[in-house]
Design an enzyme around this catalytic site. Sequence first.
Site, PDB file in Angstrom:
ATOM      1  N   MET A 105     -42.728  64.093  -9.369  1.00 56.60           N
ATOM      2  CA  MET A 105     -42.628  65.517  -9.563  1.00 56.60           C
ATOM      3  C   MET A 105     -41.957  66.302 -10.396  1.00 56.60           C
ATOM      4  O   MET A 105     -41.361  67.269 -10.245  1.00 56.60           O
ATOM      5  CB  MET A 105     -42.134  66.065  -7.923  1.00 56.60           C
ATOM      6  CG  MET A 105     -42.517  65.719  -6.504  1.00 56.60           C
ATOM      7  SD  MET A 105     -42.331  65.896  -4.511  1.00 56.60           S
ATOM      8  CE  MET A 105     -42.352  67.716  -5.268  1.00 56.60           C
TER       9      MET A 105
ATOM     10  N   HIS B 270     -37.308  66.769  -7.370  1.00 54.05           N
ATOM     11  CA  HIS B 270     -36.618  66.283  -8.451  1.00 54.05           C
ATOM     12  C   HIS B 270     -37.761  66.285  -9.849  1.00 54.05           C
ATOM     13  O   HIS B 270     -38.646  65.469  -9.973  1.00 54.05           O
ATOM     14  CB  HIS B 270     -36.123  65.083  -8.411  1.00 54.05           C
ATOM     15  CG  HIS B 270     -35.624  64.572 -10.035  1.00 54.05           C
ATOM     16  ND1 HIS B 270     -34.234  64.347 -10.230  1.00 54.05           N
ATOM     17  CD2 HIS B 270     -36.010  63.166 -10.455  1.00 54.05           C
ATOM     18  CE1 HIS B 270     -34.576  63.816 -11.302  1.00 54.05           C
ATOM     19  NE2 HIS B 270     -35.403  62.956 -11.517  1.00 54.05           N
TER      20      HIS B 270
ATOM     21  N   GLU C 194     -29.349  67.760 -15.871  1.00 53.16           N
ATOM     22  CA  GLU C 194     -28.888  67.712 -16.896  1.00 53.16           C
ATOM     23  C   GLU C 194     -28.667  68.066 -18.317  1.00 53.16           C
ATOM     24  O   GLU C 194     -29.374  68.080 -19.332  1.00 53.16           O
ATOM     25  CB  GLU C 194     -29.575  65.868 -17.200  1.00 53.16           C
ATOM     26  CG  GLU C 194     -29.675  64.846 -16.583  1.00 53.16           C
ATOM     27  CD  GLU C 194     -30.396  63.617 -17.117  1.00 53.16           C
ATOM     28  OE1 GLU C 194     -31.167  63.959 -17.932  1.00 53.16           O
ATOM     29  OE2 GLU C 194     -30.984  62.491 -16.513  1.00 53.16           O
TER      30      GLU C 194
ATOM     31  N   ASN D  31     -28.164  69.416 -11.130  1.00 55.23           N
ATOM     32  CA  ASN D  31     -27.764  67.537 -10.488  1.00 55.23           C
ATOM     33  C   ASN D  31     -27.758  66.968 -12.517  1.00 55.23           C
ATOM     34  O   ASN D  31     -28.689  67.339 -13.575  1.00 55.23           O
ATOM     35  CB  ASN D  31     -29.569  67.172 -10.858  1.00 55.23           C
ATOM     36  CG  ASN D  31     -29.697  65.170 -10.125  1.00 55.23           C
ATOM     37  OD1 ASN D  31     -28.247  65.364  -9.160  1.00 55.23           O
ATOM     38  ND2 ASN D  31     -30.433  65.150 -10.606  1.00 55.23           N
TER      39      ASN D  31
ATOM     40  N   HIS E 140     -25.005  56.862 -11.538  1.00 57.36           N
ATOM     41  CA  HIS E 140     -25.429  55.663 -11.930  1.00 57.36           C
ATOM     42  C   HIS E 140     -24.226  55.072 -12.643  1.00 57.36           C
ATOM     43  O   HIS E 140     -23.256  55.070 -13.611  1.00 57.36           O
ATOM     44  CB  HIS E 140     -26.445  55.802 -12.812  1.00 57.36           C
ATOM     45  CG  HIS E 140     -27.680  55.893 -12.615  1.00 57.36           C
ATOM     46  ND1 HIS E 140     -28.449  55.862 -11.662  1.00 57.36           N
ATOM     47  CD2 HIS E 140     -28.360  57.788 -12.493  1.00 57.36           C
ATOM     48  CE1 HIS E 140     -29.861  56.481 -12.204  1.00 57.36           C
ATOM     49  NE2 HIS E 140     -29.591  57.351 -12.263  1.00 57.36           N
TER      50      HIS E 140
ATOM     51  N   GLU F 192     -28.640  59.809  -6.784  1.00 57.28           N
ATOM     52  CA  GLU F 192     -29.319  59.044  -7.870  1.00 57.28           C
ATOM     53  C   GLU F 192     -28.607  56.937  -7.667  1.00 57.28           C
ATOM     54  O   GLU F 192     -28.154  56.315  -8.543  1.00 57.28           O
ATOM     55  CB  GLU F 192     -29.769  59.081  -9.429  1.00 57.28           C
ATOM     56  CG  GLU F 192     -30.712  60.580  -9.192  1.00 57.28           C
ATOM     57  CD  GLU F 192     -30.890  60.799 -10.755  1.00 57.28           C
ATOM     58  OE1 GLU F 192     -30.920  59.844 -11.914  1.00 57.28           O
ATOM     59  OE2 GLU F 192     -31.020  61.507 -11.297  1.00 57.28           O
TER      60      GLU F 192
ATOM     61  N   ASP G 210     -26.747  54.062  -7.979  1.00 58.05           N
ATOM     62  CA  ASP G 210     -27.229  52.859  -8.061  1.00 58.05           C
ATOM     63  C   ASP G 210     -25.874  52.046  -8.786  1.00 58.05           C
ATOM     64  O   ASP G 210     -24.933  52.685  -8.977  1.00 58.05           O
ATOM     65  CB  ASP G 210     -28.304  52.279  -8.765  1.00 58.05           C
ATOM     66  CG  ASP G 210     -28.859  53.100  -9.793  1.00 58.05           C
ATOM     67  OD1 ASP G 210     -27.803  53.484 -11.164  1.00 58.05           O
ATOM     68  OD2 ASP G 210     -29.897  53.332 -10.705  1.00 58.05           O
TER      69      ASP G 210
HETATM   70  O1  G3I Z   1     -46.754  54.549 -15.009  1.00 62.32           O
HETATM   71  C1  G3I Z   1     -46.782  54.260 -16.219  1.00 62.32           C
HETATM   72  C2  G3I Z   1     -47.375  52.964 -16.687  1.00 62.32           C
HETATM   73  O2  G3I Z   1     -48.906  52.858 -16.328  1.00 62.32           O
HETATM   74  C3  G3I Z   1     -47.215  52.377 -17.943  1.00 62.32           C
HETATM   75  O3  G3I Z   1     -47.638  51.162 -17.775  1.00 62.32           O
HETATM   76  C4  G3I Z   1     -45.916  52.329 -17.965  1.00 62.32           C
HETATM   77  C5  G3I Z   1     -45.210  51.786 -19.518  1.00 62.32           C
HETATM   78  O4  G3I Z   1     -44.151  52.552 -20.075  1.00 62.32           O
HETATM   79  O5  G3I Z   1     -45.203  53.441 -17.662  1.00 62.32           O
HETATM   80  C6  G3I Z   1     -45.182  54.176 -16.568  1.00 62.32           C
HETATM   81  O6  G3I Z   1     -44.828  55.040 -17.061  1.00 62.32           O
HETATM   82  C7  G3I Z   1     -42.937  55.183 -16.769  1.00 62.32           C
HETATM   83  C8  G3I Z   1     -42.656  55.140 -14.893  1.00 62.32           C
HETATM   84  O7  G3I Z   1     -40.965  55.499 -15.251  1.00 62.32           O
HETATM   85  C9  G3I Z   1     -43.129  54.806 -14.272  1.00 62.32           C
HETATM   86  O8  G3I Z   1     -41.432  53.638 -13.793  1.00 62.32           O
HETATM   87  C10 G3I Z   1     -42.177  55.457 -17.532  1.00 62.32           C
HETATM   88  O9  G3I Z   1     -42.849  55.509 -19.155  1.00 62.32           O
HETATM   89  C11 G3I Z   1     -41.182  55.570 -18.248  1.00 62.32           C
HETATM   90  O10 G3I Z   1     -40.973  56.633 -18.661  1.00 62.32           O
HETATM   91  C12 G3I Z   1     -41.092  55.937 -16.325  1.00 62.32           C
HETATM   92  O11 G3I Z   1     -38.772  56.064 -16.125  1.00 62.32           O
HETATM   93  C13 G3I Z   1     -38.680  57.589 -15.879  1.00 62.32           C
HETATM   94  C14 G3I Z   1     -38.071  58.153 -16.181  1.00 62.32           C
HETATM   95  O12 G3I Z   1     -36.619  58.557 -15.062  1.00 62.32           O
HETATM   96  C15 G3I Z   1     -38.656  58.693 -17.335  1.00 62.32           C
HETATM   97  O13 G3I Z   1     -38.674  59.823 -15.979  1.00 62.32           O
HETATM   98  C16 G3I Z   1     -38.051  56.179 -14.547  1.00 62.32           C
HETATM   99  O14 G3I Z   1     -39.111  55.520 -13.922  1.00 62.32           O
HETATM  100  C17 G3I Z   1     -36.993  56.806 -13.553  1.00 62.32           C
HETATM  101  O15 G3I Z   1     -36.621  55.685 -12.905  1.00 62.32           O
HETATM  102  C18 G3I Z   1     -35.909  58.122 -14.764  1.00 62.32           C
HETATM  103  O16 G3I Z   1     -35.240  58.049 -13.032  1.00 62.32           O
HETATM  104  C19 G3I Z   1     -33.795  59.010 -14.418  1.00 62.32           C
HETATM  105  C20 G3I Z   1     -33.888  60.479 -13.180  1.00 62.32           C
HETATM  106  O17 G3I Z   1     -35.358  61.356 -13.205  1.00 62.32           O
HETATM  107  C21 G3I Z   1     -32.628  61.254 -14.062  1.00 62.32           C
HETATM  108  N1  G3I Z   1     -32.098  60.602 -13.822  1.00 62.32           N
HETATM  109  C22 G3I Z   1     -31.905  59.424 -14.317  1.00 62.32           C
HETATM  110  C23 G3I Z   1     -32.667  58.279 -14.832  1.00 62.32           C
HETATM  111  C24 G3I Z   1     -32.996  57.400 -14.665  1.00 62.32           C
HETATM  112  O18 G3I Z   1     -32.754  57.372 -16.224  1.00 62.32           O
END
Ligand code: G3I
Length: 383
Positions: A102, A136, A184, A229, A265, A294, A296
């Site tokens: 989202m 979010h 942020e 946030n 975090h 968030e 952890d």
């Molecule tokens: O889905 C693809 C997958 O197909 C691919 O193989 C893989 C290779 O890198 O990437 C996958 O996507 C990743 C996605 O997470 C799914 O897990 C993205 O690269 C990666 O950038 C993404 O990271 C997320 C990040 O925010 C950026 O959106 C993290 O899961 C998520 O936990 C993190 O959350 C943030 C909050 O939004 C804001 N506060 C901090 C928090 C932690 O960083």
Amino acid sequence: MKTKIFIFGACLMLLACGNKSSNPQPTSQANPPPAAIDDASIIKSQYPPLAFDKVASLKSLADFPIGMEVAAGDEERSIFKKTDQQPVLQWHFNSLVAGVIMKMRHLHPEENRFTFDQADELVSYAEQNNMLMHGHTLIWHWDSEIPDFMKTYSGDWKTMLDQHVYEIVSHYKGRVKSWDVVNEAIEETSPTTSDYRPSIFYKALGKTYIENAFITARQADPNAELYYNDYNLEYNHSKLAFTLSMVDDFIKRKIPIDGIGFQMHTQLDYPSVVDIKAAFSKAAARNLKVKITELDIAVNFTNAPSLNASTALAQKNRYKEIVKAYLEAVPPAQRGGITFWGLVDGETWMRSFYNRLEWPLVFNDDYSVKPAYYGVAEALSGK
Ligand code: G3I
């Protein structure tokens, strides 16, 4: 726990005394040190890794939302692919937030195109299971989550961002309970100073992009709760002060805002619970909702190959003190809830982000509970 150890220790001492009076022994044997109860035994006897549905459901212990971050849509760890996660979610949580799908580029990939299918599936799942949805996030500076078209945008930024916020919030009107409207937007500029982050939004519109987003979100869904946030608010005094002065200014000028989200975090021994509680109290003093968005707890700063028993116990106590601090600092009516950022350790964002093993969450990969679960449950139960 302390009581049980004390009773056990007292029994050992009584036995030792009994031996001494009836059957005198040389001093060194008459007063053996009480048998040490190792941490692994404590876990086994008091905080065993029971299956997720053999312990009290976390949501049943709280009268505010208990949330979980999930993957959905076509993500590798989507709950619609890893369907065995769904019973765990349904047992313990009554609020969901999408970790990725989202965010801006997923819902608004092109200027005049919005894509809601994947998020719709998740929102429907939440509704079908009596869970709230937390959205979010409407505006976030993170490069990989900014739609490509925005990166080179040269049109009317205010109109474009207003449309971005309005389309998304109105699409989910009445269905998404609360939003991280802006995420942020403030950064630490030195150890003691903070300022607005010079994101592309800030560069285009100055700080007004933040209030515009809140105003538009309120217009799009007057009943949705609107949060600002951010991270590190629980210990960075200048960042918290800067954030609260922005919030105070919003309140003074009647810019709609309902809550402050503390990402939280955190780490095993930092920041201090005194700082955390003081930060929650300062936010709560604004009479807005305060939400842990968030949560952890990182534990592995020594590159250990596995989570050992004493660290698992320390993490249990840390979860407990954080949840207690929230309960003590935030009055019931202002509790927006507590959301964990990930279900199982094997899926934590920290492993790829920090490129190290981590175990920051409350469930093991097989969905059994960690000692951390008991820390949360004890705090929620007032123990
Ligand atoms: O889905 C693809 C997958 O197909 C691919 O193989 C893989 C290779 O890198 O990437 C996958 O996507 C990743 C996605 O997470 C799914 O897990 C993205 O690269 C990666 O950038 C993404 O990271 C997320 C990040 O925010 C950026 O959106 C993290 O899961 C998520 O936990 C993190 O959350 C943030 C909050 O939004 C804001 N506060 C901090 C928090 C932690 O960083």
